[in-house]
Design a protein around this motif. Structure first.
Motif, short mmCIF file in Angstrom:
data_model
loop_
_atom_site.label_atom_id
_atom_site.label_comp_id
_atom_site.label_asym_id
_atom_site.label_seq_id
_atom_site.Cartn_x
_atom_site.Cartn_y
_atom_site.Cartn_z
N VAL A 126 39.23 38.23 30.53
CA VAL A 126 38.97 39.59 31.02
C VAL A 126 37.83 39.50 32.02
CG1 VAL A 126 38.31 41.94 30.39
CG2 VAL A 126 39.67 40.56 28.80
N THR A 127 38.05 40.04 33.21
CA THR A 127 37.04 40.03 34.26
C THR A 127 36.89 41.44 34.80
OG1 THR A 127 37.78 37.81 34.87
CG2 THR A 127 36.38 38.94 36.45
N GLY A 128 35.67 41.83 35.11
CA GLY A 128 35.41 43.17 35.62
C GLY A 128 35.26 44.15 34.48
N PHE A 170 46.30 33.37 39.85
CA PHE A 170 45.54 34.51 40.34
C PHE A 170 44.09 34.19 40.69
CE2 PHE A 170 48.77 36.00 37.29
CZ PHE A 170 49.57 36.71 38.18
N ASP A 171 43.72 32.92 40.71
CA ASP A 171 42.32 32.55 40.96
C ASP A 171 41.77 33.13 42.27
OD1 ASP A 171 42.07 31.17 38.59
OD2 ASP A 171 42.18 29.17 39.49
N LEU A 217 38.49 39.65 44.05
CA LEU A 217 38.72 40.89 44.80
C LEU A 217 39.17 42.02 43.89
CD1 LEU A 217 40.60 39.29 47.81
CD2 LEU A 217 38.21 40.03 47.75
N LEU A 218 40.08 41.74 42.99
CA LEU A 218 40.57 42.76 42.07
C LEU A 218 39.48 43.23 41.11
CD1 LEU A 218 44.08 41.29 41.20
CD2 LEU A 218 43.58 43.22 42.70
N HIS A 262 38.27 46.91 39.27
CA HIS A 262 39.19 46.99 38.14
C HIS A 262 38.71 46.10 37.01
CE1 HIS A 262 41.66 48.02 41.66
NE2 HIS A 262 42.34 48.80 40.82
N ARG A 263 39.16 46.40 35.84
CA ARG A 263 39.07 45.48 34.70
C ARG A 263 40.37 44.70 34.73
NH1 ARG A 263 40.47 46.54 28.85
NH2 ARG A 263 39.46 44.85 27.74
#
Length: 68
Positions: free
Chosen positions: A15-17, A36-37, A42-43, A47-48
């Motif tokens: 989980v990032t963001g 998706f690295d 950027l996302l 966003h989470r």
């Protein structure tokens, strides 16, 4: 990556963001979260983002049975 065990099968995820809507990213067949690295930073700005590996496609590459 974190690992969640479901019915004895490890599922890797991260989980990032922390802000904004949640996006769940799942890769195509025979790929893993590394797909998706490049877009993850950027996302995660707005966003989470949850990336999950399919069963048998994470750190543990063996499974006890076929998908069903």
């Amino acid at each position: 990556m974190e690992t969640l065990v479901i019915d004895g099968n490890p599922i890797d995820y991260d989980v990032t963001g922390t802000t904004g809507p949640t996006l769940v990213l799942v890769s195509g067949w025979c790929q893993d979260h590394r797909l998706f690295d490049h877009v993850l930073p950027l996302l995660a700005e707005n966003h989470r983002v949850i990336r999950a590996d399919w069963r048998g496609h994470g750190a543990v590459r063996s499974v006890d049975a076929d998908f069903g």
